[in-house]
Design a protein around this motif. Sequence first.
Motif, PDB file in Angstrom:
ATOM      1  N   GLN A  74      25.067  24.496  45.988  1.00 43.80           N
ATOM      2  CA  GLN A  74      23.978  23.698  45.408  1.00 43.80           C
ATOM      3  C   GLN A  74      24.191  23.501  43.905  1.00 43.80           C
ATOM      4  O   GLN A  74      24.080  22.376  43.393  1.00 43.80           O
ATOM      5  CB  GLN A  74      22.638  24.394  45.661  1.00 43.80           C
ATOM      6  N   ASN A  75      24.484  24.597  43.203  1.00 47.69           N
ATOM      7  CA  ASN A  75      24.704  24.489  41.753  1.00 47.69           C
ATOM      8  C   ASN A  75      25.891  23.581  41.437  1.00 47.69           C
ATOM      9  O   ASN A  75      25.838  22.754  40.518  1.00 47.69           O
ATOM     10  CB  ASN A  75      24.936  25.874  41.155  1.00 47.69           C
ATOM     11  N   ARG A 103      25.011  19.858  41.943  1.00 48.87           N
ATOM     12  CA  ARG A 103      24.191  19.331  40.839  1.00 48.87           C
ATOM     13  C   ARG A 103      25.055  19.089  39.599  1.00 48.87           C
ATOM     14  O   ARG A 103      24.886  18.084  38.899  1.00 48.87           O
ATOM     15  CB  ARG A 103      23.062  20.315  40.516  1.00 48.87           C
ATOM     16  N   GLU A 129      19.783  18.178  46.170  1.00 47.02           N
ATOM     17  CA  GLU A 129      21.099  17.696  45.761  1.00 47.02           C
ATOM     18  C   GLU A 129      21.261  16.199  46.128  1.00 47.02           C
ATOM     19  O   GLU A 129      21.851  15.426  45.363  1.00 47.02           O
ATOM     20  CB  GLU A 129      22.186  18.518  46.436  1.00 47.02           C
ATOM     21  N   ALA A 172      19.542  14.254  43.550  1.00 47.48           N
ATOM     22  CA  ALA A 172      20.317  14.188  42.296  1.00 47.48           C
ATOM     23  C   ALA A 172      21.327  13.041  42.346  1.00 47.48           C
ATOM     24  O   ALA A 172      21.477  12.285  41.370  1.00 47.48           O
ATOM     25  CB  ALA A 172      21.011  15.520  42.054  1.00 47.48           C
TER      26      ALA A 172
END
Length: 844
Positions: A632-633, A636, A721, A724
């Motif tokens: 996830q990080n 992004r 996500e 984003a």
Amino acid sequence: QSSSSSTTTTSSSSSSAFDPIDFLNHHYKTESSLITALPSLRSSLNTRMTKLDESISTTIQKQADLADLTLYDVSRAKTSIIELHQRITTVQSKARQSEKAVQEITREMKRLDYAKKHLSKTITALKRLHMLIHAVTQLRHCVRFCDPPDYSNAANLVDATQLLLGHFEGYMHSVEKMRMLKNDVEDMRVELNDGIMFGFRVVGFGTKVALEKSSERVRKRVTSNRKNKLRQQEQGQGQEDEQYIEETSQMSTPLPPFILSNACDVLDALGPKNRSDFIKTFAKDHLEAYNQLFNPHNNTSAGGRSSSTTGGGVAGSPTPKPSFKINARSSSTPDSPTGMGIGGDEIENPSSSNPNPASLDQIERRYAWYRRMIRELDETFPKVFPQHWNMYYNVTYAFLTSTGKHLLLLFSAKDSPDKHLRDRDVENVTVLLKALQKTMLFEKEMTAWLQREYNTQFLDDADAQNVNKSPNGQAAGKQLVGEDGEALEFDETGKAVAAASAEGIRIKYERQMKERKKKEEEATKAREAGLSDELVQNRDPVKDRALKPVPPLIGVASTAFDKYMKPYIALEEQNMDDQLKESASDKTVDNRGELPVFTSSTALFLYIKNSITRCTVLTKGKTLFLLYRAFQNTLRKYAKVLAGKYPSTLAGAAAAISGINIGGLTGGSNVVYRIPPGEETTVCYVIDTCEYCSDTVEALQDLIADKIEDKYKSKIDMSGEQEAFHDVTAKGIRVLVSGLIQRTEPAFKSLSGINWSVMDIVGEESSYVRSMHNEIQPFVVTVKKLLPNSYFRSFCDQFATTFTNAFYSAIIKCKRISESGTQQLLLDVYNLKTLLLRVPVLES
């Protein structure tokens, strides 16, 4: 008419609320009709009254005649009742006299019946007592006078004595002999239990070690019994050497397998608690050497980390970059068998080898030790343990439980009381993954071995309790499969290979040959001992006991790694961050798909997929969930990297066209983008890549949810996500619109420079219109080729709106416009309108 009137009169008269006036008015509507019918009505009433008077008179006369007869009947009934009461009283009196006479007659018979009943109970009790004494005598002979004890008969006698003692439970406190008999049976049960445990220890470790492991009570009893038997033998031969007896009493002959098998039946007869205690003690005894050799408390050289090394590297040498690839250490010794790298890759292990057997780097030595031990155990106790005991499962489970506890000690925190036990390689990803992989493979290997050799049933699947039976009547064990669903076979070193491969077929064939050879050797030994073939076949009968499913082995030891996989997650995240840094300057485009996308996106998702594969081979629990958070990080961050590929913004005066602030017209706040020539393709590539990433993120979410454990499935959500990437796409559309408007800046300046107030001739379209057309057409054609239809349509709509507002603002700023100038503007507006309508279908 008279009859009708009479009938009506009768029915009406019977009514309690008869009204003669209403009656006459109802039947005779006129006065004339009443006068006409009045004589007949009077006659009918008189006749009816006469009949009633006669009837009443007759009834009164009959009642008067019957009054005396009724009184006579009542008097006679009373007399009959009195006589009946007297007769009943007489009958009751005679019945009492008869009952008393019968009791006098049957009193002696009742005494005889009671005597017979008590005598029957006494005879039954005496028979049971005789059976009990006989069973206890036989049990005493089997336990204390047979060498070795006769476990075959003792198993049945234990059940019999236990059942017979239950019939005399009420006499234990009042009859001293019964209490002594019960205590004697309890002592023999304890002797049986202790003797069986000692016998198994003698077979497994020898007499000396067995005596050391036994309690003081058992040692005294075994030595005393042995001395007594030796004295009897010596006396029978006419000689007695006390020193010889003392030395020989410390030696015991190991029991043969079939006697040990009968001893297991005795433990079953002693009860579930004795059997469970025996299994636990047996596993503890045979794992004692393992705990001494591999317990971190006994091996502290793995703890600590050299100040000049990192991750177990050599002092003074540069720290190599961690890798997920595992080295299969080449060695012919059993302690370091060939291993399998993740994905089959094998490179040099960057960590220096740790000689401590309890360290993570040497974890394979634990499993090699257990393989040797379990093979020796199977050879020492061939077909001894009943199948429903699941003995080898319990030993394996105890081994894995101890291993898990040892691993937790190796993972001790730096500030914990056991920090000196902390392994130096707990943060070395390569060693950590290798240890986890070896542990998982060993758990799968043991599961497959137990299913194949002992038909052990596990509770790892929903259908584990509904065991399918094979044609030969044995439970059909499920073959262990790999991550890709392919069946696996394990060689003697624990190496997993595909069952359908040539190596797997060879391993299976060799295993079947060994089983056949072992059966033939057992049959030969039995015939040499004088046993018939029928006895050989019946020597190991199928126990009439249900095989209960047991908890799975997979995860017993490997779950110890779950809370300590942060170095692995950090390395995965670091590798993805390195890819992001490279993708910031990488503009290579992959044109093989439906949309042209940056190759950095396909490379990133390929890495994520491989990372999931690597992780699920090892664990599908908390580690995979933490890896999902890392994904996830990273996604992004990648969305921000893609957004950074857009052109820089213009602000203030640079964002105005001929004094018109177009920042607000494009949906921003004084933010305008100037796209250099040719860079519109880069913006389109970013939009296409975001679309690809958004679709792939959804598939990635489904993949992770399908792989991860059930308790984490509800927490898998990557909609943030996706949003984003959608935000970056929406920004890209605004960048294209703003950049195209900015390219028409010279045309808008030309529009503002025309003096519309002095124009007196209307010609063709103005030059600024042609300039706008020349800027818009190639830009739109390029965008149309690269964007999906939905995004291109959105671009056209936003551009038309923004351009119209900008053109309107530019016209408003013109001070005076002549009539000819107005006609020229109308012609220009018509041409621009035609251009805007043709924007969605423009061609090069």
